[in-house]
Design an enzyme around this catalytic site. Sequence first.
Site, mmCIF file in Angstrom:
data_model
loop_
_atom_site.group_PDB
_atom_site.id
_atom_site.type_symbol
_atom_site.label_atom_id
_atom_site.label_comp_id
_atom_site.label_asym_id
_atom_site.label_seq_id
_atom_site.Cartn_x
_atom_site.Cartn_y
_atom_site.Cartn_z
ATOM 1 N N GLY A 271 0.830 -1.200 0.000
ATOM 2 C CA GLY A 271 0.000 0.000 0.000
ATOM 3 C C GLY A 271 0.864 1.250 0.000
ATOM 4 O O GLY A 271 0.548 2.245 -0.651
ATOM 5 N N ASN B 68 -7.330 5.527 9.700
ATOM 6 C CA ASN B 68 -6.873 4.275 10.315
ATOM 7 C C ASN B 68 -6.848 4.302 11.831
ATOM 8 O O ASN B 68 -6.816 3.254 12.456
ATOM 9 C CB ASN B 68 -5.481 3.912 9.778
ATOM 10 N N HIS C 143 -3.309 -7.314 2.947
ATOM 11 C CA HIS C 143 -3.189 -7.868 4.306
ATOM 12 C C HIS C 143 -4.162 -7.247 5.306
ATOM 13 O O HIS C 143 -4.288 -7.728 6.422
ATOM 14 C CB HIS C 143 -1.744 -7.781 4.798
ATOM 15 N N THR D 144 8.359 -8.337 -11.820
ATOM 16 C CA THR D 144 7.672 -9.588 -12.151
ATOM 17 C C THR D 144 6.377 -9.685 -11.363
ATOM 18 O O THR D 144 6.362 -9.427 -10.157
ATOM 19 C CB THR D 144 8.583 -10.780 -11.807
ATOM 20 N N CYS E 132 8.600 5.639 15.227
ATOM 21 C CA CYS E 132 9.584 5.918 14.190
ATOM 22 C C CYS E 132 10.287 4.618 13.819
ATOM 23 O O CYS E 132 10.016 3.574 14.388
ATOM 24 C CB CYS E 132 10.589 6.962 14.661
#
Lengths: 386, 358
Positions: A69, A152, A200, A236, A324
């Site tokens: 993402g 989120n 995920h 790929t 962090c």
Amino acid sequence: MTIYLDHAATAPINDAAIDALNTQMRKLGNASSVHNPGRAVRKDVEDARHKLSELVGANPSEIIFTGSGTEANNLAIKGFFWQAPERNVIVTSAFEHHAILDPVEWLVEHEAAEEIRIPITKAGVIDLDFLKNIVATRGSEIAVISVMHSNNELGSIQPIAEVVKIAGNIPVHTDAVQSFGKVEFNFAKLGVTAATISAHKVGGPLGIAVLILKRGLDLTPILHGGGQEREIRSGTLNAPSIVAFTAAAEFAIANREINFAKIRELRDYFIAGLKKCVPDVTINSISDPALPGIVNATFSGTESDALLLLLDTEGISASAGSACSAGVPRPSHVLVALGLSESDADASLRISIGTTNTKAEIDQVLAVMPSVVERARNAFVVSGLN
Amino acid sequence: MKLIAAMSGGVDSAVAAARAVEAGHEVIGVHLALSSNPQKYRSGARGCCTIEDSHDARRAADVIGIPFYIWDMAEEFHDGVVENFLSEYADGRTPNPCLRCNEKIKFAAVLDRAKGLGFDGVITGHYAQMQETPLGRVMHRAVDPGKDQSYVLAVLNTEQLAGAHFPLGDTVKDQVRIEAKRRGLYVANKPDSHDICFVPSGDNAGWLRDRLGSEVGSIVDEDGKKLGEHKGAYTYTIGQRRGLGITIPAAGGEPRYVLKIEPKTNTVVVGSHEALAVSKIVGDRPIWCGPEPTINTEHRGFAQVRAHGSPLACTYVQSGTEIKVELDESLFGLAAGQGLVIYDGDRVVGSATVAHTE
């Protein structure tokens, strides 16, 4: 015993995804090869792309697979910015994920971009009047507007359709990583130019995500070397993860409404219980519409890292703000944007409930919360310089 | 016991934590994010933090099999240690920041937080030994004289000592490295840190000049006669001989040494080696690492004024607010601000901060 209440960080992979992953991993072939095995894998990838495009309300050619993402968000922000050299303003919101804020900041530092952040109202949604004003006064300078579909840390769903209306011809990107699979998300209906979704968070594997990008648009790539995905993304094709993503998404969307109701009920039960056992708690995740399972709460006079440590020792996994790269906890920029003081932002937890949680688990969490908060307060009172 | 292991990312704290686990304690590893070390810290949207060291500490905790967390103590460290370091130098004194860090951070802020969270104490990889006696816990030198760190721990009072655990005091460093390897800790061969952690270049004078300025001042002899100029008095240390840049030779041709630093007039006073001799030391802020010696009574012992300095036989008297030391033989060169640690044989009696000397 682990009680996992961090589904917004990553969700358990579901059986459908594991089966798809295992099956595909046994298949030989590079999807870009011309021979039989290559073509067979390509077919699997394109079947998965097709199915996924239906699930998100897009065309198959609008699905660009990426490695995460974060990569998809980087591609959107930098791609739109570089695509419009005459426009140097990037508009985001004050409570975007770091996967949006950091590439914007990088462009500000290295490419003379100007960043404008839309403030957040007390209800946890972006200030649309602010956006209207910016678009009216500086619209011709704006390269892209990026506003997350849902936040989120708070779960609040953002008025993206309104953003699209206000934006007019300006490209709009939305980070829909938290929303996809949990609430309704339809690319075409929403009318955005681009959107990010990630496997995920919906029961799929790590390391696979999608930038949905309107047909006919070009983005300046950030990776070069093959141009496998519409000449916009090279690398790929990760066939096993792609088919597993689609399998997970199918499962999540087929069960979305049932899961929404179940998770929402657990969330409400948890909040009601929390208010009883820790009466001075403040719930920050109050907006509606919202994701079903996110609870954000402030326990004044504590520090979130102490709360997390104590919960962890009780076998309970929750989260707070962000850390962090070295793992040092930082007060949540989301909560600061919401208007909390730094100390209150630093005294807050995010609990994200998912499909695997039970009422019994919530009861166990509520049973230890008073003692956890009390110990965290003790630590807060006594620590510091003498 | 439930213990917090302070894990720096080095070999000593990793082995100390592993030993505590093996001894049956419930141990949680904590890495302290301490300062804005410019070479080890990265600046980004989320502030500053140690990357490599915290990863080493996390990896060690994983190998040992204990939970691991990062505690942000950067503000406390900056206010309590770095600012104090600067202000002491600005006042013409020579502080020891490791002593200060042990006193104010590791065995104060960290220990207090650990206790508040319901833990019993803090484990570190320091080299010192604890002994339980009828009069309470006392601290002794480590068995490895080359690694002994009792000097920098002598600022711990009895309450702090009660919550401190040093599992490595009975082992020599080479053995600790061998043990680390045996335990599968890949930090086994990580080099020891020597410099002040927030001055990674080792260039203390340059670091101070960057922060305190480099105002030119006079270098004078004991009679006040100007012999030369300097760029910031605080970049000199008492007893320093080299780098004074004096072109006027002494009458007898003997070398000159820094005798005094006068920050108010930004003056460095130099003189002969004999003039550096110190036989009496007065230290303030006494801290007792065990039973307090009887007040206003002469005691025999050893004084140590540097981390790896020699113990010097002495007689000392404590008044409650001061320790007065009379050395059997003079030492040469001692600055105000240095740590004065009193030993009784190998036992640490206590410490004070050098206030003035004769």
